[in-house]
Write a protein that holds these residues in place. Structure first.
Motif, PDB file in Angstrom:
ATOM      1  N   ARG A  47       0.832  -1.199   0.000  1.00 21.04           N
ATOM      2  CA  ARG A  47       0.000   0.000   0.000  1.00 21.04           C
ATOM      3  C   ARG A  47       0.868   1.251   0.000  1.00 21.04           C
ATOM      4  O   ARG A  47       1.975   1.255   0.539  1.00 21.04           O
ATOM      5  CB  ARG A  47      -0.919  -0.032   1.209  1.00 21.04           C
ATOM      6  CG  ARG A  47      -1.749  -1.327   1.304  1.00 21.04           C
ATOM      7  CD  ARG A  47      -2.602  -1.313   2.557  1.00 21.04           C
ATOM      8  NE  ARG A  47      -3.292  -2.578   2.798  1.00 21.04           N
ATOM      9  CZ  ARG A  47      -4.421  -2.956   2.220  1.00 21.04           C
ATOM     10  NH1 ARG A  47      -4.968  -2.175   1.303  1.00 21.04           N
ATOM     11  NH2 ARG A  47      -5.001  -4.107   2.530  1.00 21.04           N
ATOM     12  N   TRP A  48       0.332   2.314  -0.601  1.00 17.47           N
ATOM     13  CA  TRP A  48       1.102   3.559  -0.716  1.00 17.47           C
ATOM     14  C   TRP A  48       1.227   4.242   0.641  1.00 17.47           C
ATOM     15  O   TRP A  48       2.329   4.446   1.155  1.00 17.47           O
ATOM     16  CB  TRP A  48       0.415   4.463  -1.737  1.00 17.47           C
ATOM     17  CG  TRP A  48       1.087   5.782  -1.935  1.00 17.47           C
ATOM     18  CD1 TRP A  48       2.429   6.032  -1.930  1.00 17.47           C
ATOM     19  CD2 TRP A  48       0.445   7.031  -2.186  1.00 17.47           C
ATOM     20  NE1 TRP A  48       2.668   7.362  -2.164  1.00 17.47           N
ATOM     21  CE2 TRP A  48       1.464   7.997  -2.323  1.00 17.47           C
ATOM     22  CE3 TRP A  48      -0.883   7.418  -2.314  1.00 17.47           C
ATOM     23  CZ2 TRP A  48       1.177   9.344  -2.581  1.00 17.47           C
ATOM     24  CZ3 TRP A  48      -1.159   8.747  -2.580  1.00 17.47           C
ATOM     25  CH2 TRP A  48      -0.134   9.698  -2.715  1.00 17.47           C
ATOM     26  N   THR A  49       0.113   4.618   1.252  1.00 14.17           N
ATOM     27  CA  THR A  49       0.127   5.284   2.563  1.00 14.17           C
ATOM     28  C   THR A  49      -1.120   4.857   3.327  1.00 14.17           C
ATOM     29  O   THR A  49      -2.005   4.191   2.778  1.00 14.17           O
ATOM     30  CB  THR A  49       0.083   6.824   2.437  1.00 14.17           C
ATOM     31  OG1 THR A  49      -1.223   7.208   1.971  1.00 14.17           O
ATOM     32  CG2 THR A  49       1.132   7.346   1.490  1.00 14.17           C
ATOM     33  N   VAL A  55      -3.851   2.112  -3.050  1.00 18.16           N
ATOM     34  CA  VAL A  55      -3.041   2.655  -4.145  1.00 18.16           C
ATOM     35  C   VAL A  55      -1.656   2.020  -4.139  1.00 18.16           C
ATOM     36  O   VAL A  55      -1.046   1.842  -3.081  1.00 18.16           O
ATOM     37  CB  VAL A  55      -2.905   4.189  -4.011  1.00 18.16           C
ATOM     38  CG1 VAL A  55      -2.013   4.753  -5.114  1.00 18.16           C
ATOM     39  CG2 VAL A  55      -4.279   4.847  -4.048  1.00 18.16           C
ATOM     40  N   CYS A  56      -1.149   1.693  -5.325  1.00 13.15           N
ATOM     41  CA  CYS A  56       0.196   1.115  -5.435  1.00 13.15           C
ATOM     42  C   CYS A  56       1.003   1.852  -6.500  1.00 13.15           C
ATOM     43  O   CYS A  56       0.666   1.814  -7.679  1.00 13.15           O
ATOM     44  CB  CYS A  56       0.103  -0.371  -5.786  1.00 13.15           C
ATOM     45  SG  CYS A  56       1.714  -1.196  -5.843  1.00 13.15           S
ATOM     46  N   LEU A  91       3.643  -6.639  -8.823  1.00 16.16           N
ATOM     47  CA  LEU A  91       3.975  -5.594  -9.790  1.00 16.16           C
ATOM     48  C   LEU A  91       4.151  -6.183 -11.186  1.00 16.16           C
ATOM     49  O   LEU A  91       3.680  -5.608 -12.175  1.00 16.16           O
ATOM     50  CB  LEU A  91       5.240  -4.857  -9.360  1.00 16.16           C
ATOM     51  CG  LEU A  91       5.150  -4.054  -8.059  1.00 16.16           C
ATOM     52  CD1 LEU A  91       6.497  -3.419  -7.730  1.00 16.16           C
ATOM     53  CD2 LEU A  91       4.065  -2.985  -8.139  1.00 16.16           C
ATOM     54  N   VAL A  92       4.833  -7.328 -11.285  1.00 17.64           N
ATOM     55  CA  VAL A  92       5.026  -7.967 -12.586  1.00 17.64           C
ATOM     56  C   VAL A  92       3.683  -8.369 -13.176  1.00 17.64           C
ATOM     57  O   VAL A  92       3.446  -8.232 -14.386  1.00 17.64           O
ATOM     58  CB  VAL A  92       5.968  -9.189 -12.446  1.00 17.64           C
ATOM     59  CG1 VAL A  92       5.933 -10.047 -13.705  1.00 17.64           C
ATOM     60  CG2 VAL A  92       7.399  -8.735 -12.169  1.00 17.64           C
ATOM     61  N   ASP A 106      -4.894   1.040  -8.736  1.00 22.34           N
ATOM     62  CA  ASP A 106      -5.814   1.210  -7.613  1.00 22.34           C
ATOM     63  C   ASP A 106      -6.618  -0.075  -7.467  1.00 22.34           C
ATOM     64  O   ASP A 106      -7.257  -0.523  -8.428  1.00 22.34           O
ATOM     65  CB  ASP A 106      -6.745   2.396  -7.862  1.00 22.34           C
ATOM     66  CG  ASP A 106      -6.000   3.719  -7.884  1.00 22.34           C
ATOM     67  OD1 ASP A 106      -6.079   4.445  -6.894  1.00 22.34           O
ATOM     68  OD2 ASP A 106      -5.340   4.016  -8.903  1.00 22.34           O
ATOM     69  N   ASN A 107      -6.602  -0.643  -6.277  1.00 20.65           N
ATOM     70  CA  ASN A 107      -7.263  -1.928  -6.071  1.00 20.65           C
ATOM     71  C   ASN A 107      -8.742  -1.901  -6.437  1.00 20.65           C
ATOM     72  O   ASN A 107      -9.281  -2.905  -6.896  1.00 20.65           O
ATOM     73  CB  ASN A 107      -7.104  -2.373  -4.614  1.00 20.65           C
ATOM     74  CG  ASN A 107      -5.685  -2.839  -4.318  1.00 20.65           C
ATOM     75  OD1 ASN A 107      -4.827  -2.834  -5.204  1.00 20.65           O
ATOM     76  ND2 ASN A 107      -5.430  -3.236  -3.087  1.00 20.65           N
ATOM     77  N   MET A 108      -9.381  -0.761  -6.262  1.00 16.55           N
ATOM     78  CA  MET A 108     -10.810  -0.683  -6.551  1.00 16.55           C
ATOM     79  C   MET A 108     -11.099  -0.937  -8.033  1.00 16.55           C
ATOM     80  O   MET A 108     -12.221  -1.298  -8.410  1.00 16.55           O
ATOM     81  CB  MET A 108     -11.370   0.675  -6.137  1.00 16.55           C
ATOM     82  CG  MET A 108     -10.805   1.863  -6.896  1.00 16.55           C
ATOM     83  SD  MET A 108     -11.428   3.453  -6.294  1.00 16.55           S
ATOM     84  CE  MET A 108     -13.139   3.334  -6.800  1.00 16.55           C
ATOM     85  N   ASN A 109     -10.074  -0.768  -8.886  1.00 15.05           N
ATOM     86  CA  ASN A 109     -10.260  -0.979 -10.329  1.00 15.05           C
ATOM     87  C   ASN A 109      -9.671  -2.298 -10.818  1.00 15.05           C
ATOM     88  O   ASN A 109      -9.822  -2.640 -12.001  1.00 15.05           O
ATOM     89  CB  ASN A 109      -9.608   0.167 -11.115  1.00 15.05           C
ATOM     90  CG  ASN A 109     -10.181   1.516 -10.761  1.00 15.05           C
ATOM     91  OD1 ASN A 109     -11.380   1.649 -10.536  1.00 15.05           O
ATOM     92  ND2 ASN A 109      -9.330   2.533 -10.700  1.00 15.05           N
ATOM     93  N   LEU A 110      -8.991  -3.032  -9.955  1.00 18.31           N
ATOM     94  CA  LEU A 110      -8.264  -4.228 -10.389  1.00 18.31           C
ATOM     95  C   LEU A 110      -9.143  -5.475 -10.319  1.00 18.31           C
ATOM     96  O   LEU A 110      -9.041  -6.281  -9.396  1.00 18.31           O
ATOM     97  CB  LEU A 110      -6.994  -4.408  -9.548  1.00 18.31           C
ATOM     98  CG  LEU A 110      -5.815  -3.493  -9.874  1.00 18.31           C
ATOM     99  CD1 LEU A 110      -4.613  -3.850  -9.021  1.00 18.31           C
ATOM    100  CD2 LEU A 110      -5.447  -3.557 -11.360  1.00 18.31           C
TER     101      LEU A 110
END
Length: 354
Positions: A47-49, A55-56, A91-92, A106-110
């Motif tokens: 996670r970013w923050t 978010v990544c 990431l890969v 963004d996880n919500m879109n993945l």
């Protein structure tokens, strides 16, 4: 994650157990609190923050795990190595066939369908800002694990970036792009041993010298003023007003260079890179804050006017004030590079194989 590295390097210099403990705690926090460990679509995602929980950004992930990868090599351990592998696998999995990853996910879109699309659609994102340290982490992890997919993705991505240069997707400046390219290109040559890749390292380093100031720093420059953040109002803004201004960015540009130059020396053995490290290290020592105020003493500000050696900022830059000091991106990165140089031959041996 970035702040864990100077504490570890200071432990190597001074053998103080408390510094090792701080480094351990910081890395444990990153992997134990910010990484998704559950099996499933998002396994490995960092996670970013705490306010960007889904978010990544791959460059932030890479700089958080590179200290752990370096520690694994130096300590001959596998501490958190499986966590690093999980992070890189995620990431890969979300990287295009051209070795490039989009700016962020963004996880919500993945959804499974979106991940499949990302895997099969060229990322077409030749940005050193967003992708170079991701490729560096892949290459370093390949050295530790031998996972061929990491090497394949990093080589493909860096080759695509070099094919695009100088027309990369710049965020703040051309200087920033060049500064971020030194380390991954060093690792690329370390992994492949190819003369072409070594030539790229010297080529990019040579381009960067055009921006060198007599102080030893590298000023902001942007050919054609193409950077996305150039002359932005009401958002994050490049520090560049016009090419030739004596402005040095220690948040996005020069902060990467002490570590990058000394590791380029470790890998190539060429004293040229050690001299470049001496130049940027000398500048960093001259630019460090000395103050009775403990909140800023010992730090480095976001930017300097290097002719006046005064703190610098632009009024239309939202988010980074003149006294914004980043403990990770700025202070830790600079300190790590300074201490790597002080450790010298003690570290060089860990980069000697190809």
């Amino acid at each position: 994650g970035e702040t864990a590295l100077p504490h570890f390097l200071y432990y190597l210099l001074k053998n103080r157990a408390e510094d090792l403990a701080v480094s351990d705690n910081l890395l444990d926090f990153c992997f134990d609190c910010f990484q998704i460990k559950e099996k499933g679509l998002f396994e490995g995602m960092m996670r970013w923050t705490d306010t960007g929980w889904g978010v990544c950004y791959q460059d932030d992930v890479a700089r958080a795990i590179l200290p752990q990868l370096l520690r694994c090599r130096i300590e001959k351990s596998d501490t958190h190595l499986s966590d690093c592998v999980r992070a890189l696998n995620f990431l890969v999995k979300t990287t295009g066939p051209d070795g490039m990853r989009v700016m962020r996910t963004d996880n919500m879109n993945l959804t499974p369908q979106e991940i499949e699309r990302l895997q099969n659609t060229p990322g077409n994102y030749p940005s050193a800002h967003y992708n170079c340290y991701y490729w560096a982490a892949l290459l370093f992890a390949f050295k530790l694990t031998g996972i061929e997919e990491y090497k394949r993705v990093a080589v493909k991505g860096l080759e695509a970036l070099m094919a695009a240069y100088p027309n990369t997707i710049r965020v703040h400046s051309q200087t920033q792009e060049l500064c971020r390219m030194i380390l991954p290109l060093s690792y690329l040559y370390w992994v492949t041993g190819e003369e072409k890749h070594k030539d790229w390292l010297y080529q990019i380093t040579s381009y960067l010298q055009f921006m060198r100031h007599q102080s030893g720093a590298y000023v902001e420059w942007d050919e054609g003023y193409k950077a996305n953040c150039y002359s932005v109002n009401g958002g994050e803004c490049s520090l560049l007003t016009k090419n030739g201004d004596p402005v040095v960015d220690l948040l996005y540009s020069c902060n990467w260079l002490p570590s990058a130059f000394i590791q380029a020396y470790f890998i190539t053995g060429d004293p040229y890179f050690k001299e470049l490290w001496r130049g940027i290290a000398g500048f960093m020592v001259s630019a460090q804050i000395h103050s009775a105020n403990e909140q800023i003493d010992g730090g480095w500000t976001r930017a300097l006017d290097v002719n006046r050696m005064e703190v610098f900022a632009l009024p239309n830059d939202i988010g980074w004030g003149p006294w914004a000091i980043e403990s990770g991106w700025t202070v830790a990165e600079i300190l790590s590079g300074l201490m790597m140089g002080l450790l010298g031959e003690k570290l060089k041996g860990f980069f000697s194989d190809r």
